[in-house]
Design a protein around this motif. Structure first.
Motif, PDB file in Angstrom:
ATOM      1  N   LEU A  15       0.823  -1.210   0.000  1.00  0.00           N
ATOM      2  CA  LEU A  15       0.000   0.000   0.000  1.00  0.00           C
ATOM      3  C   LEU A  15       0.859   1.263   0.000  1.00  0.00           C
ATOM      4  CD1 LEU A  15      -3.124   0.321  -0.028  1.00  0.00           C
ATOM      5  CD2 LEU A  15      -2.922   1.035   2.362  1.00  0.00           C
ATOM      6  N   CYS A  16       2.029   1.189   0.622  1.00  0.00           N
ATOM      7  CA  CYS A  16       2.955   2.331   0.604  1.00  0.00           C
ATOM      8  C   CYS A  16       3.516   2.507  -0.811  1.00  0.00           C
ATOM      9  CB  CYS A  16       4.087   2.128   1.603  1.00  0.00           C
ATOM     10  SG  CYS A  16       3.530   1.862   3.284  1.00  0.00           S
ATOM     11  N   ALA A  17       3.688   1.393  -1.513  1.00  0.00           N
ATOM     12  CA  ALA A  17       4.129   1.455  -2.908  1.00  0.00           C
ATOM     13  C   ALA A  17       3.037   2.085  -3.761  1.00  0.00           C
ATOM     14  CB  ALA A  17       4.475   0.059  -3.429  1.00  0.00           C
ATOM     15  N   LEU A  18       1.780   1.784  -3.446  1.00  0.00           N
ATOM     16  CA  LEU A  18       0.669   2.412  -4.166  1.00  0.00           C
ATOM     17  C   LEU A  18       0.663   3.919  -3.921  1.00  0.00           C
ATOM     18  CD1 LEU A  18      -1.923   2.081  -5.907  1.00  0.00           C
ATOM     19  CD2 LEU A  18      -3.184   1.878  -3.757  1.00  0.00           C
ATOM     20  N   ALA A  19       0.909   4.312  -2.664  1.00  0.00           N
ATOM     21  CA  ALA A  19       0.965   5.744  -2.353  1.00  0.00           C
ATOM     22  C   ALA A  19       2.094   6.399  -3.141  1.00  0.00           C
ATOM     23  CB  ALA A  19       1.170   5.952  -0.845  1.00  0.00           C
ATOM     24  N   PHE A  20       3.221   5.709  -3.206  1.00  0.00           N
ATOM     25  CA  PHE A  20       4.373   6.209  -3.950  1.00  0.00           C
ATOM     26  C   PHE A  20       4.014   6.387  -5.430  1.00  0.00           C
ATOM     27  CE2 PHE A  20       8.100   5.729  -6.575  1.00  0.00           C
ATOM     28  CZ  PHE A  20       9.150   6.289  -5.874  1.00  0.00           C
ATOM     29  N   THR A  21       3.444   5.354  -6.013  1.00  0.00           N
ATOM     30  CA  THR A  21       3.181   5.414  -7.453  1.00  0.00           C
ATOM     31  C   THR A  21       2.074   6.419  -7.762  1.00  0.00           C
ATOM     32  OG1 THR A  21       2.792   4.121  -9.461  1.00  0.00           O
ATOM     33  CG2 THR A  21       1.645   3.382  -7.532  1.00  0.00           C
ATOM     34  N   ALA A  22       1.083   6.550  -6.872  1.00  0.00           N
ATOM     35  CA  ALA A  22       0.017   7.538  -7.116  1.00  0.00           C
ATOM     36  C   ALA A  22       0.590   8.954  -7.054  1.00  0.00           C
ATOM     37  CB  ALA A  22      -1.102   7.358  -6.092  1.00  0.00           C
ATOM     38  N   HIS A  23       1.445   9.212  -6.072  1.00  0.00           N
ATOM     39  CA  HIS A  23       2.066  10.531  -5.969  1.00  0.00           C
ATOM     40  C   HIS A  23       2.955  10.800  -7.194  1.00  0.00           C
ATOM     41  CE1 HIS A  23       4.302  13.608  -3.161  1.00  0.00           C
ATOM     42  NE2 HIS A  23       3.752  14.178  -4.207  1.00  0.00           N
ATOM     43  N   MET A  24       3.724   9.790  -7.597  1.00  0.00           N
ATOM     44  CA  MET A  24       4.587   9.952  -8.789  1.00  0.00           C
ATOM     45  C   MET A  24       3.762  10.177 -10.050  1.00  0.00           C
ATOM     46  SD  MET A  24       7.762  10.299  -8.692  1.00  0.00           S
ATOM     47  CE  MET A  24       7.830  10.345 -10.488  1.00  0.00           C
ATOM     48  N   THR A  25       2.602   9.504 -10.111  1.00  0.00           N
ATOM     49  CA  THR A  25       1.735   9.664 -11.282  1.00  0.00           C
ATOM     50  C   THR A  25       1.216  11.093 -11.374  1.00  0.00           C
ATOM     51  OG1 THR A  25       1.140   7.339 -11.333  1.00  0.00           O
ATOM     52  CG2 THR A  25      -0.441   8.867 -12.317  1.00  0.00           C
ATOM     53  N   LEU A  26       0.978  11.724 -10.235  1.00  0.00           N
ATOM     54  CA  LEU A  26       0.571  13.126 -10.236  1.00  0.00           C
ATOM     55  C   LEU A  26       1.754  14.031 -10.581  1.00  0.00           C
ATOM     56  CD1 LEU A  26      -1.665  13.052  -7.054  1.00  0.00           C
ATOM     57  CD2 LEU A  26      -2.456  13.700  -9.343  1.00  0.00           C
ATOM     58  N   LEU A  27       2.892  13.737  -9.969  1.00  0.00           N
ATOM     59  CA  LEU A  27       4.068  14.586 -10.186  1.00  0.00           C
ATOM     60  C   LEU A  27       4.570  14.512 -11.621  1.00  0.00           C
ATOM     61  CD1 LEU A  27       6.191  13.836  -6.980  1.00  0.00           C
ATOM     62  CD2 LEU A  27       5.345  16.107  -7.645  1.00  0.00           C
TER      63      LEU A  27
END
Lengths: 447, 526
Positions: free
Chosen positions: A332-344
């Motif tokens: 789930l932390c990886a999901l948070a990482f990838t979601a934030h990166m997808t926005l950035l």
């Protein structure tokens, strides 16, 4: 009890269907002397939401949060802004309350996001392949050392004096349990190049960090070249993932394995966990990687889909021959990482990195103006070490009284007597000019 | 929807096509929206986050810089939200239905726990802050530790481990250190692991530098005591045993006290895999069974969400024999009532085996677990354990006429079946699992434990109602009957899931682990 759907009537009817007189019958196999006769002693009974919320809120308010005032603590975990969207996404029932995607036909959401995560991590680190996450940066580092030993069939690893001391300790603990020799070079603010002198013919890998625990940014290319000449690997560690938007990433420096902490992107400070370990390697080493890997394939209709793959490296298949014992990771932390990166996106990450770097530059300038203060880190991203004219612990305590958390004293991480007068301070996009001014003013008063 | 046309059909018929479902232009299927990868967009070079422009001050990187730009697309917020919501709809989850994955304890995740973990006082504090500024957090860790010690009847608990396997590592490293202090590390190399163990057990023993020796199971699914006695007589280098209790066959090891005595007499230590603690919570304390170390999966028993694979948390309780060797850091309470974090430099940590991870464990999981415990209380935890066992026995009772229970008698919190009832008709356990997908359920654990042929391990947990259990049993019984009758359509299942059966062999043969631009074809492995 609000979480238990069975009623007394249900229980009675179910026992009858089963053919058991009471639930006690199910515990028949428990040795009589080990059966607890009554309720659990010494613990309170169940409570409603309101009471639980009150209890925990009373504990929470006794902590000073990073967001409530000037805050400069780093050293492996960083205060960044996470877009509201990220937390919304990871609280979606379908991501939050699902298991490891062992049934790919009904887990494409998790699997596709992991495939995107792996692609993003590979690009950020400039490596060929990334796995689906480790527990955190320190365990990534330790697993990288073990992997280097498997690949080279050697049993000696060397860590620079700039690697985060917790990472060194975790690596020592894990490696020494297997009889692997771990050489940890003495703490050094700008000493990554010293790895080269510690290289021997039986060295499996050199482990360097950039930016290192003192904030120093280094070019590890010469270290990689020296290691490769002797048949050893370079493990390139980082604790601040945002730095990858500006500083030379592991892959550009010739690293064979990149191991780092991904908390900075998408994840809160959480007092140290859960975080997300990033782990990437060259294509050649793919099959020696620890942890889960998500790969592309097709379904019976030929439609594209994703599955966990190369699981013959893993404990649930290979048991005592596995590359690691890791099972649960940081999904789930990886999901948070990838979601934030997808926005950035790449552009946003680069800008975020620049803002961090400028904040740290401002901070350094302000602190340098305080008499007796000396910045020790020669090249930094968003964190640096500086010398104070008096004991660092005392300085930080006096700043704390003024509502300023001024960083980490190096002596908290190092053996007694080493760098007693050194503070490591970090600034991020969350740092405001007023915070920096308060820090400099406070420091001026106490030194 | 077809993006590749190279798949090998494994089913003779396609139910959806047979039913006349039309192909769509969009690739979507009704409410199930087609969603490409984030890389298959026009958002390259863009960002979905508003950040101020840098002021362009001189950098302090000393001439070092990343050479290649970070080449990743940035989606606007509405696009990103839609992307992940669409992806989420391809996932099964506990919030959607029963998740009977044996050995995984997929119970309801209370949302109060999520809210509590997000209180800024827990989520927005830094692990390296001065300890005076985190007394509430240290107090919470101490309080949770108190619950864990009381529930297990053990004198100490290490809070560092990040997951179950990490907890195993913690326990085995403590055992290793104890042997080292005894001067017997070189002579005690062997760890006994039952054939029914989780794969993490042997993998952990190896990671700690031990060798692994397998102990067989008897016909009753329990440790073969005769084999154990013989093994202990034949060898003089036992470091310890790693045993799951209740075991992975869903049974309580009734000879556990004798096993503990035998291991201790042989000079070894007893590691218990606590993955199945949910079954005995409030009824049995591991401390009364002669156990020296046991990890507790907060993400199983105490309901911190699985999150699609993690994060977890694996605090490890330790006996008096091992307590001194616990990893740093740990929390201790001072005489003035304040809390202190004992790190490497403290005398109290003199015998610690060291640090196994940066910082102090999974705080976010600690908050959720304590919230869960406080909500349930002593009475609710005991009831939860009992209901979990009751539900499993109910499932076993409802299915035993159709499927083959692996063992006679009652089970603990999971019901285990073998594939005996299928005979040699060509239908396998995996086909039953995939058939269940079409019924709208996540399947049970398949082919584990290894000691039972074609194993199907079902753990319903206590948070399922009787009506839900009945619906599930009706569905599984029907699939099992079809399987028994040799219904070949099961070989092609699932038909109604977001995707048909996936080709895992192809994925492993030529691994594609990241997206590559179409122009540069995916780099094949090796």
């Amino acid at each position: 009890m609000r979480y238990l759907p069975l009623t007394p009537e249900d229980r009675a009817a179910m026992l009858q269907r089963i053919g058991a007189s009471s639930v006690d019958a199910f515990y028949d196999g428990v040795p009589a002397e080990a059966r607890l006769p009554g309720p659990i002693e010494g613990l309170p009974d169940h409570q409603g939401e309101l009471a639980v919320e009150r209890h925990l809120s009373n504990l929470a308010i006794r902590n000073r949060t990073a967001g409530e005032g000037p805050f400069f603590v780093g050293c492996g975990a960083y205060k960044h802004h996470v877009p509201a969207t990220v937390d919304h996404i990871i609280q979606r029932s379908e991501f939050l309350t699902t298991y490891t995607p062992y049934q790919p036909e009904i887990a494409q959401g998790t699997l596709q996001s992991l495939f995107e995560f792996q692609t993003q991590v590979a690009e950020l680190t400039a490596m060929d392949v990334a796995n689906a996450s480790m527990y955190d940066g320190s365990t990534s580092c330790a697993e990288a050392a073990l992997m280097a030993c498997r690949v080279t069939k050697r049993r000696r690893v060397v860590l620079s004096g700039g690697v985060h001391p917790h990472y060194v300790a975790a690596t020592k603990t894990l490696c020494e349990a297997q009889g692997i020799e771990v050489v940890a070079l003495p703490a050094a603010i700008d000493g990554e190049a010293a790895l080269i002198e510690a290289l021997s013919d039986d060295t499996a890998c050199l482990i360097g960090q950039s930016p290192n625990v003192f904030g120093t940014v280094s070019d590890l290319s010469p270290v990689a070249e020296a290691a490769h000449d002797k048949g050893a690997l370079l493990v390139s560690v980082f604790t601040e993932a945002v730095s990858l938007g500006m500083v030379p990433p592991p892959g550009e420096m010739g690293a064979d394995i990149a191991a780092g902490e991904g908390q900075s992107i998408g994840n809160a400070l959480n007092f140290g966990g859960p975080y997300v370990g990033l782990f990437a390697a060259t294509q050649k080493l793919m099959r020696q990687m620890p942890g889960r890997l998500c790969g592309e394939t097709v379904d019976a209709d030929g439609d594209r889909g994703y599955v966990l793959t190369l699981s013959t490296r893993e404990q649930h298949i290979r048991r005592d021959k596995a590359t690691s014992n890791i099972c649960t990771n940081s999904g789930l932390c990886a999901l948070a990482f990838t979601a934030h990166m997808t926005l950035l996106g790449g552009a946003g990450l680069t800008r975020l990195a620049e803002l961090n770097h400028e904040a740290a530059g401002s901070l350094a300038e302000a602190l340098e103006s305080v008499p007796g203060v000396e910045i020790l880190t020669p090249r930094f991203f968003n964190e640096f070490a500086f010398r104070t004219p008096v004991n660092a612990e005392a300085v930080l305590a006096m700043l704390e009284e003024r509502g300023i958390l001024g960083g980490v004293r190096a002596s908290r991480l190092l053996p007694a007597g080493v760098m007693d007068d050194v503070i490591i301070a970090a600034a991020t996009e969350c740092t405001q000019e007023a915070d920096i001014a308060a820090y400099a003013d406070g420091l001026r008063e106490v030194v | 929807m077809t993006m590749n046309s190279t798949g090998r059909p494994t089913a003779p018929t396609d139910i959806a096509a047979a039913a006349g479902a039309p192909e769509t232009v969009s690739g979507s299927r009704g409410l199930l929206q087609h969603e490409p990868l984030i890389f298959e967009t026009d958002r390259w070079g863009k960002t979905g986050v508003d950040l101020p422009a840098p002021r362009g001050r001189e950098d302090r990187l000393g001439g070092l810089a990343r050479k290649s730009a970070v080449d990743l697309p940035g989606l606007s917020e509405p696009q990103a939200v839609r992307h992940y919501v669409r992806l989420s709809q391809r996932n099964y989850a506990i919030d959607l239905g029963l998740f009977p994955l044996g050995s995984c304890t997929m119970k309801h995740n209370p949302r109060l726990n999520e809210r509590m973990a997000r209180l800024p006082g827990f989520a927005d504090i830094h692990p390296m802050q001065p300890q005076s500024t985190v007394q509430g957090a240290l107090g919470l860790i101490d309080e949770l530790a108190g619950w864990l010690k009381t529930l297990t009847g053990m004198p100490a608990v290490a809070m560092s481990p990040k997951a179950g396997a990490h907890g195993e590592l913690c326990g085995m490293l403590a055992i290793r250190k104890a042997l080292e202090v005894r001067g017997e590390l070189e002579t005690r190399r062997r760890v006994l692991v039952p054939a029914s163990a989780h794969g993490t057990n042997p993998a952990t023993a190896i990671q700690c530098g031990f060798t692994v020796d397998e102990i067989g199971a008897g016909k009753d699914g329990l440790v073969d005591m005769e084999a154990l006695r013989v093994k202990l007589e034949e060898t003089d280098d036992i470091a310890g045993i790693m045993l799951t209790n209740p075991n992975t066959c869903g049974l309580f090891e009734r000879d556990i006290r004798e096993i503990a005595d035998l291991i201790h007499e042989a000079g070894g230590y007893f590691y218990c895999d606590g993955a199945n603690f949910n079954a005995i919570m409030g009824r049995v304390r591991p401390g009364d069974l002669g156990i020296d170390a046991m990890h507790i999966n907060l993400h199983k028993t105490f309901s911190t969400p699985h999150g699609g694979g993690g994060p977890g948390s694996g605090p490890t309780v330790l006996s008096d024999a091992l307590a001194a060797f616990a990893p740093v850091p740990f929390v201790s309470q001072e005489e003035d009532g304040g809390f202190m974090l004992v790190e490497e430099d403290r005398r109290e940590a003199a015998h610690s085996f060291g640090r196994m991870v940066a910082f102090h464990g999974q705080m976010g999981m600690f908050v959720r677990a304590l919230s869960y415990m406080l909500s349930h209380g002593a009475d609710g935890l005991k009831q939860a354990g009992e209901d979990a066992v009751l539900n499993a026995n109910y499932v076993q009772a409802r299915l035993k006429e159709v499927m083959s229970p692996a063992f006679d008698g009652f089970c603990m919190h999971e019901a285990l079946f073998s594939d005996d009832f299928l005979g040699d008709n060509g239908i396998e356990t995996v086909d039953i699992a995939k058939g269940l997908l079409d019924e709208g359920y996540h399947p049970m654990t398949m082919y584990f434990p290894l000691v039972v042929h074609g194993a199907m391990l079902l753990e319903p947990t206590e948070t399922e109602s009787r009506a839900e259990l009945d619906r599930f049993c009706d569905a599984l019984a029907d699939v099992a009957r079809r399987a028994k009758a040799g219904d070949e359509t099961l070989k092609g299942a699932p038909y109604l899931a977001p995707l048909r059966r996936l080709d895992e062999t192809r994925a492993a043969r030529k691994p594609v682990l990241k997206w590559s631009p179409p122009a540069r074809e995916s780099v094949a492995a090796e």
